[in-house]
Enzyme design. Structure first.
Site, short mmCIF file in Angstrom:
data_model
loop_
_atom_site.label_atom_id
_atom_site.label_comp_id
_atom_site.label_asym_id
_atom_site.label_seq_id
_atom_site.Cartn_x
_atom_site.Cartn_y
_atom_site.Cartn_z
N ASP A 47 36.78 74.99 28.62
CA ASP A 47 36.75 74.74 27.19
C ASP A 47 37.10 76.02 26.43
O ASP A 47 36.41 77.04 26.57
CB ASP A 47 35.36 74.24 26.79
CG ASP A 47 35.29 73.80 25.34
OD1 ASP A 47 35.59 74.61 24.45
OD2 ASP A 47 34.92 72.65 25.10
N SER A 101 47.65 69.47 21.18
CA SER A 101 48.24 68.19 20.78
C SER A 101 47.59 67.76 19.47
O SER A 101 46.86 68.53 18.84
CB SER A 101 48.04 67.15 21.89
OG SER A 101 46.68 67.07 22.26
N ASP A 102 47.84 66.54 19.04
CA ASP A 102 47.30 66.07 17.77
C ASP A 102 45.78 65.92 17.83
O ASP A 102 45.21 65.85 18.93
CB ASP A 102 47.96 64.75 17.40
CG ASP A 102 49.44 64.93 17.10
OD1 ASP A 102 49.76 65.61 16.11
OD2 ASP A 102 50.27 64.41 17.88
N ASP A 104 47.84 76.09 21.08
CA ASP A 104 48.93 75.14 21.28
C ASP A 104 48.32 73.81 21.68
O ASP A 104 48.21 73.48 22.86
CB ASP A 104 49.87 75.68 22.37
CG ASP A 104 51.01 74.72 22.67
OD1 ASP A 104 51.23 73.81 21.87
OD2 ASP A 104 51.67 74.90 23.71
N GLN A 147 42.86 62.65 29.76
CA GLN A 147 43.87 61.98 28.95
C GLN A 147 44.91 61.28 29.83
O GLN A 147 44.98 61.52 31.04
CB GLN A 147 44.57 63.01 28.05
CG GLN A 147 45.19 64.17 28.82
CD GLN A 147 45.42 65.39 27.98
OE1 GLN A 147 45.56 65.32 26.75
NE2 GLN A 147 45.47 66.55 28.61
N TYR A 173 59.89 74.73 19.16
CA TYR A 173 58.44 74.83 18.99
C TYR A 173 57.85 76.01 19.73
O TYR A 173 57.06 76.79 19.18
CB TYR A 173 57.78 73.53 19.46
CG TYR A 173 56.27 73.57 19.44
CD1 TYR A 173 55.57 73.32 18.27
CD2 TYR A 173 55.54 73.86 20.60
CE1 TYR A 173 54.17 73.34 18.25
CE2 TYR A 173 54.15 73.89 20.59
CZ TYR A 173 53.48 73.62 19.40
OH TYR A 173 52.12 73.67 19.39
N GLN A 174 58.23 76.19 20.99
CA GLN A 174 57.65 77.26 21.81
C GLN A 174 57.95 78.63 21.22
O GLN A 174 57.06 79.50 21.16
CB GLN A 174 58.19 77.18 23.25
CG GLN A 174 58.14 75.81 23.90
CD GLN A 174 56.74 75.32 24.18
OE1 GLN A 174 55.77 76.06 24.06
NE2 GLN A 174 56.63 74.07 24.59
N TYR A 232 59.47 65.33 17.45
CA TYR A 232 58.13 65.25 16.90
C TYR A 232 58.14 64.28 15.71
O TYR A 232 59.19 64.10 15.07
CB TYR A 232 57.63 66.62 16.48
CG TYR A 232 57.22 67.53 17.63
CD1 TYR A 232 57.07 67.03 18.92
CD2 TYR A 232 56.98 68.88 17.42
CE1 TYR A 232 56.69 67.84 19.96
CE2 TYR A 232 56.60 69.70 18.47
CZ TYR A 232 56.46 69.18 19.74
OH TYR A 232 56.09 69.99 20.78
N GLU A 292 43.32 76.31 29.46
CA GLU A 292 43.83 74.93 29.44
C GLU A 292 42.83 74.05 30.14
O GLU A 292 42.56 74.21 31.33
CB GLU A 292 45.19 74.86 30.13
CG GLU A 292 45.67 73.45 30.47
CD GLU A 292 45.74 72.52 29.27
OE1 GLU A 292 45.11 71.44 29.33
OE2 GLU A 292 46.42 72.86 28.28
#
Length: 278
Positions: A129, A149-150, A147, A23, A53-54, A215, A98
């Site tokens: 993965d 992303s979109d 956690d 990304q 958020y966290q 956000y 991650e």
């Protein structure tokens, strides 16, 4: 992702920019929100408001579980969720999957208040993965936090029914999961089917909400799914002197939703039909 709207932050200085294996990654210093982490054009965290958020994505499931000892984080490469999990002395083991090695590296360098989460000795890091990792660890975790992303790029798979089936199998009896659940002003079309297929798998499924100004629409949600008698809305008494957003009252209030959202997540018809779905 957000047709017809945008959020603007004034950039003071671009600190880091690269195309990782997975990304686009950008870190910049903003005029009003401190350092900002951006993935594929979407803000992930800012120094000013990241704690909301966290704290919520971590402490909602951790406090709903009676005694979480083994926790898995999928995504969360900035380290903020790890930082929050480490505040619970009952937790004995924290595992994170991650996929992108570049995210933890950037966070530890440019957002150290988040990146310090990797320093806890209970943390084990896997750059792989998360879905495959779940398949290999049946009934292994008390709490699983996704956690992400979109749902674009590498994160898209984390919003699919097959992924939640793997989460269910990886949870121990009485386990609970919490996932980034998108913004109800913008993504009811994503949230509603997710709630439906999760209810077919889990004993308890709830949508919680919190406010994060950077956000989209200033709001973000959390999809909580639990097994057996563990219920997302029922929190054990817990506090920590570092908390700035979460407390027991906020835990309970997070599940009180605007009527159009309550209807959507419950699978009930809206009062009126509009082009926006509410």
């Amino acid at each position: 992702m957000w047709p017809g709207q945008a959020l603007s932050l004034e950039v003071d200085e671009v600190l880091h920019e690269e195309r990782t294996e997975f990304q686009d990654l950008l870190v910049f210093r903003s005029k009003a929100y401190g350092n900002v982490l951006v993935l594929d054009g979407a803000i992930q965290a800012t120094e000013r408001d990241e704690f909301a958020y966290q704290e919520m994505i971590a402490h909602l499931p951790l406090c709903a579980h009676p005694c979480p000892e083994k926790v898995l984080v999928i995504g969360g490469g900035d380290g903020g969720v790890l930082r929050e999990i480490a505040k619970h002395p009952c937790v004995q083991e924290i595992v994170i999957c991650e996929l992108d090695k570049a995210v933890p590296a950037a966070s530890q360098k440019f957002l150290p208040q988040l990146g310090k989460g990797f320093q806890d000795p209970r943390v084990t890091v896997h750059h792989r993965d998360g879905a495959l990792f779940l398949e290999e660890h049946v009934e292994s975790f008390d709490v699983i936090i996704t956690d992400s992303s979109d749902p674009v790029g590498p994160a898209a798979a984390l919003f699919e029914e097959s992924f939640y089936f793997k989460i269910k199998n990886a949870l121990k009896p009485g386990g609970i999961s919490c996932s980034q659940g998108e913004a109800f002003w913008l993504h009811l079309g994503t949230i509603t089917p997710m709630m439906k297929f999760c209810r077919d798998m889990f004993d308890h499924v709830e949508y919680a909400s919190c406010m994060v100004p950077t956000y989209p629409s200033g709001q973000i949600g959390f999809l909580l799914c639990s097994k057996d008698s563990t219920h997302p809305k029922v929190a054990r008494s817990w506090s920590h002197p570092s908390l700035r957003y979460y407390n027991t009252e906020v835990h309970q209030a997070a599940f009180v939703l605007p009527e159009f959202v309550r209807r959507a997540v419950a699978g009930e018809p809206q009062v009126q039909e509009t082009e926006w779905g509410y």
